[in-house]
Every structure is written in structure tokens, then in C-alpha cells.
Design a protein around this motif. Sequence first.
Motif, short mmCIF file in Angstrom:
data_model
loop_
_atom_site.label_atom_id
_atom_site.label_comp_id
_atom_site.label_asym_id
_atom_site.label_seq_id
_atom_site.Cartn_x
_atom_site.Cartn_y
_atom_site.Cartn_z
N ASP A 91 0.85 -1.19 0.00
CA ASP A 91 0.00 0.00 0.00
C ASP A 91 0.89 1.24 0.00
OD1 ASP A 91 -2.39 -1.45 0.11
OD2 ASP A 91 -2.22 -1.67 2.29
N MET A 92 0.57 2.18 -0.85
CA MET A 92 1.36 3.40 -0.99
C MET A 92 0.70 4.54 -0.21
SD MET A 92 2.31 3.31 -5.06
CE MET A 92 0.61 3.64 -5.52
N ILE A 93 1.52 5.24 0.57
CA ILE A 93 1.08 6.45 1.25
C ILE A 93 1.93 7.62 0.76
CG2 ILE A 93 0.85 7.65 3.46
CD1 ILE A 93 0.46 4.95 4.79
N VAL A 94 1.29 8.66 0.26
CA VAL A 94 1.99 9.88 -0.16
C VAL A 94 1.56 10.98 0.81
CG1 VAL A 94 2.35 11.56 -1.99
CG2 VAL A 94 2.04 9.14 -2.57
N SER A 95 2.53 11.51 1.54
CA SER A 95 2.22 12.52 2.56
C SER A 95 3.02 13.79 2.31
CB SER A 95 2.53 11.97 3.96
OG SER A 95 3.85 11.47 4.04
N ARG A 96 2.54 14.91 2.86
CA ARG A 96 3.17 16.22 2.69
C ARG A 96 3.68 16.70 4.04
NH1 ARG A 96 1.05 18.76 -1.55
NH2 ARG A 96 3.10 19.74 -1.73
N HIS A 97 4.89 17.28 4.04
CA HIS A 97 5.53 17.70 5.29
C HIS A 97 6.19 19.06 5.11
CE1 HIS A 97 5.10 13.54 6.81
NE2 HIS A 97 5.33 13.21 5.53
N ALA A 98 6.24 19.83 6.20
CA ALA A 98 6.90 21.13 6.17
C ALA A 98 8.38 20.97 5.83
CB ALA A 98 6.73 21.84 7.50
N LEU A 99 8.89 21.87 5.00
CA LEU A 99 10.29 21.77 4.56
C LEU A 99 11.28 21.98 5.69
CD1 LEU A 99 10.33 23.72 1.18
CD2 LEU A 99 11.12 21.39 1.53
N GLY A 100 11.06 23.01 6.51
CA GLY A 100 12.01 23.38 7.55
C GLY A 100 12.14 24.89 7.62
N PRO A 101 13.13 25.41 8.31
CA PRO A 101 13.31 26.86 8.41
C PRO A 101 13.49 27.50 7.03
CG PRO A 101 14.62 25.74 10.07
CD PRO A 101 14.10 24.68 9.16
N ALA A 102 12.87 28.66 6.86
CA ALA A 102 12.90 29.36 5.57
C ALA A 102 13.40 30.79 5.76
CB ALA A 102 11.51 29.37 4.95
N LEU A 103 14.17 31.25 4.79
CA LEU A 103 14.62 32.65 4.75
C LEU A 103 13.76 33.38 3.73
CD1 LEU A 103 16.61 34.98 5.35
CD2 LEU A 103 18.09 34.04 3.54
N LEU A 104 13.10 34.45 4.18
CA LEU A 104 12.20 35.23 3.33
C LEU A 104 12.79 36.62 3.14
CD1 LEU A 104 8.84 34.28 5.12
CD2 LEU A 104 10.12 32.96 3.42
N ILE A 105 13.09 36.99 1.92
CA ILE A 105 13.69 38.28 1.60
C ILE A 105 12.68 39.09 0.81
CG2 ILE A 105 15.64 39.46 0.54
CD1 ILE A 105 17.24 36.89 0.85
N THR A 106 12.20 40.19 1.38
CA THR A 106 11.10 40.94 0.78
C THR A 106 11.59 42.26 0.19
OG1 THR A 106 10.54 41.99 2.89
CG2 THR A 106 9.44 39.91 2.37
N PRO A 107 10.88 42.79 -0.82
CA PRO A 107 11.26 44.04 -1.46
C PRO A 107 10.61 45.24 -0.78
CG PRO A 107 9.45 43.10 -2.66
CD PRO A 107 9.74 42.15 -1.51
N TRP A 108 10.95 46.43 -1.29
CA TRP A 108 10.49 47.65 -0.65
C TRP A 108 9.17 48.18 -1.20
CZ3 TRP A 108 9.86 51.07 -4.51
CH2 TRP A 108 10.68 50.95 -5.64
N ASN A 109 8.72 47.69 -2.38
CA ASN A 109 7.63 48.38 -3.06
C ASN A 109 6.23 48.04 -2.55
OD1 ASN A 109 8.04 45.82 -4.14
ND2 ASN A 109 7.49 46.41 -6.22
N PHE A 110 6.05 46.85 -1.99
CA PHE A 110 4.77 46.49 -1.35
C PHE A 110 5.12 45.89 0.02
CE2 PHE A 110 3.64 46.58 -5.82
CZ PHE A 110 2.39 47.17 -5.82
N PRO A 111 5.47 46.72 0.98
CA PRO A 111 6.06 46.21 2.22
C PRO A 111 5.14 45.34 3.06
CG PRO A 111 5.66 48.58 2.37
CD PRO A 111 5.44 48.20 0.95
#
Length: 498
Positions: free
Chosen positions: A150-170
Motif C-alpha cells: 500500500d502506498m502512502i503519499v504525505s506532505r511535510h513542512a520543509l524546515g526553516p525558511a529565509l524570506l527576503i522581501t522588497p520595498w515596493n509592497f512592504p
Amino acid sequence: MTVTLEQKSPAIGQDIASSVPHGLFIDGQWRPAADGSEFDVRDPCTGEVIARLANARPSDAMDALDAADAAFASWSRTPARERGELLRRVFDLVMRDRDRIAEIITLEMGKPLREAQAEVTYGGEFLRWFSEEAVRISGRFGSSPEGNGDMIVSRHALGPALLITPWNFPLAMATRKIAPALAAGCTVVVKPAALTPLTTLYLTALFEEAGLPPGVVNVIPTTDSGGTTGPIIADSRLRKISFTGSTPVGRMLLEKASVNILRTSMELGGNAPFLVFEDADLDRAVEGAIIAKFRNVGQACTAANRFIVHASVAEEFSRRVAERVAQFKLGSGFDPEVTIGPLIDEAAASSVDALVKDATARGAKVLVGGQRKSGPGTFYEPTVLTNVSPDSRICREEIFGPVLPIMTFETDDEAIRIANDTEYGLVGYIFTQSITRGQRLINDLQTGMMGWNVGMLSNAAAPFGGVKMSGLGREGGAEGIDEYLTTKYSLLPTLPRP
């Protein structure tokens, strides 16, 4: 064109800025930079300093990653309903404080207040949308074709993420990244743009008020983006980078991300074509052009960059657009009658001016505008150009300013060729009443998004992103949360039948 550079009193600006925390936010605590360094945030309308903030250093960034890594195990196992409810509480707080947030956006970025209010609505929707998507992360179960398990396909959080945002829509760029990451179960380190960090810091305070666990969101404003985030990117605990900004910086980040094979989302530059065909509803096309070009003072990756208009309607379209632009009012975004605020800084204003001068040197005609404004602030007149040569820099480079260049075409094939003649492929706009032509352009226009008889198409429920040099991945929509999830396949032996 009317110009007014009267500004609110400095006391009002200081009052707005004083409502924002001025420190770094790491592991649930507001704190100064490790070495005590600070940097100034300026009002682009006047050049005045409006705030002095803690300036993160590499050691601060590593503290932030330490906190995000320590919090990940607990946060990723927090029930999806609880993660979603936290995001919903933050949405409610954003709506409660929408007027103050809009004032902060206008103060530090310069856009007219009504546009800042629209950004609060738009940015808030990412919090609400992903609060609902958190509980819709799904997998699947089925028997293997060979019948051996039987096959189980599951989804899991990747881990810590770095988010770099721009200035035009803060606000919107922060919520568009933070919300799906948290909904998926990831923890984050956020590096806001040094030109407009106040909005992100205010949003972070709302997350804190909503009951955010320590370490789940960490915010590190800095004037040294590469030096500060470099150690984080090199650390194997980081599993994801999401970046919105220029293509050259995105390419550099992709190279760095390759060392540890990081998942990446890159929303990069744009050179959006705006196609007006001979059968277009010109009233709608002109209105769409005004929105697609001049929203956010033209400082948007989705801004229409090249106006490609059928020769039979080009003169009428140009005249109508120029008449509208001539009525714009230039000045402080806090003036309710102002249409166009300042560009973000001196470099932006100089860049726009250079592009216009290059176009006119190659034969372009200025119908309206075409000049920088003297005095305080970084203002450039809203401008309409005709007879623009395709070889002009303004047709090859992202303008990021209030300049509308018009060129003409004769056949559909020519229009498509001109539209696709760019390394970018974020968004395109088409104005035609032909269903057949529109369907052809869905297939033939090399962009990740297309507006058909509309001048604005961003929506929290829709996937945002481009092709070619405009980036990788999608933000928003059902697709947005996938960027923070990994897929695992498990095979179990088939249980014996009784």
C-alpha cells in the motif's frame, strides 16, 4: 499636471513611526543589534529621517536561524487548525489597524494613501487565504499496481525558511511569504528591505499580539543584506529561500542556494507587454493602461512596461492616455488629491530619467511629462512617450517608474513577436474583444500570468509568478503553500486478507 510638494508636519511622521518597534525580533524578543549598530529610514517625499532602527549583523542572523530551527519541530507538529487560527487572528488585527498600517506604508514608501489602503486589503487577504489553506494540506493512499503493498503519499513542512522581501509592497510581500510558510508548518527568518522595514516590524508586532510562539517568526532588518544573510544561506539547517527582487540578485541567490540544494522561490524582474488590438474597447484599454502603469508610481514588477498598440488605434489611444496623465497630481501621498508620489530614492529617479533621455535621443516624442521635479523628494513627472524605438533601453529594461512608452504594430504575429522579445516573462496584458485571439495569446504569450481586458490581476487566491528570467515558483493560490512542503512516499506491505 499639478504639482504640490507640501508635506505633513514632521511631528505627524514621527508619531506614525513611533508606533513601530525599532529593534530586531528574534526568538520572541525585541532586541538591539549585537554590536548596537543602527540605520536611518527616510521619507522619500522629503528625504527626512523618520526612524532609526537596529541594524542586524551576521551574528544576529545566526541567532534568528537558531531560534527558527529550535521552534521548527514544535511548530510543524502544531495542528493545522491552530496554525490557521493564528493567521486568522493576525488578519483580524491587520484589519483593525488598517488605517495605521496604510499610514506607515505611505510614510516610508511614498505611494498615495488610498493605494496604501488598497495594499492593506490585498496583503491581508494572504493571511486569510492561507489561514484556510493550512487545513487543506493533503496526501493520498492507494495500492501499488503490482499488488505488493500500500502506498502512502504525505506532505511535510520543509524546515526553516529565509524570506527576503522588497520595498515596493512592504505589507503584501511580507504576508505573501510569511502566511504560506506558517500555514505549511515552516518557521521563518524575514529580511525586509532596508528602505521600507517599518511596515514589516509593525506586522511582526501584530503576530506577537496574536500569540505567536517564540522562534516561529524572526525579523532582521539590515543595510547589509548579503553579508547578514550569507551565513544563514550557508547553514545546512536552512531548507528554503523565498526572494522577491531583481533578477541579478536572484541569480546570485540561486547560486548560493545550490550549495545545500535549497528549495527556492524567485519572483524577479518584469518587462510586461500591454497589447492593444484594433478591436479593443479603448475606454477599457485606457483605464487598464492607467492602472497597469501608474499604480504604485510604476514601481511594481507587474507594471506594464511596453505598450504595443495597433497602428490603426495608436493615435487615439495615445491622445486619451496623455489627457488622463496630464490631469495627475504629483506630491505627498498624504494629500488625498495626489495621484503620483515620489520614487523610492535618488537612484530610482536617476534611472528613470536616464531611460527617458535615451528614448528621446532615439526619436521618441514626449506627449506629457518627461522631467524630474526639483526640490525635496525624489519625484519624476508621469510621462507618456510615443514613436518609441524597440531598440531603446526603455523597451529592454524594467522602468520601475511612471513612464508609459508606446510603439505600434500591424499584425498579430508582429505583436506577439514584440511582446515575447524579452528575457523576462512575468505578466502580460491584452485588450481585444476576440475570443479566438485571446485564446491564442494564452498559449503564445510567454508569461506566467495574463490580464485579458483588465489592468490589474493580482489576487491572493491565484498563483503569482513568471517564466524565463522572471523567476521560479508561485506565490498565492493553492499553489503557494506547495512551495513550503516536501512530498514523502511510503510503501507498506499489504495486510493479509482474512
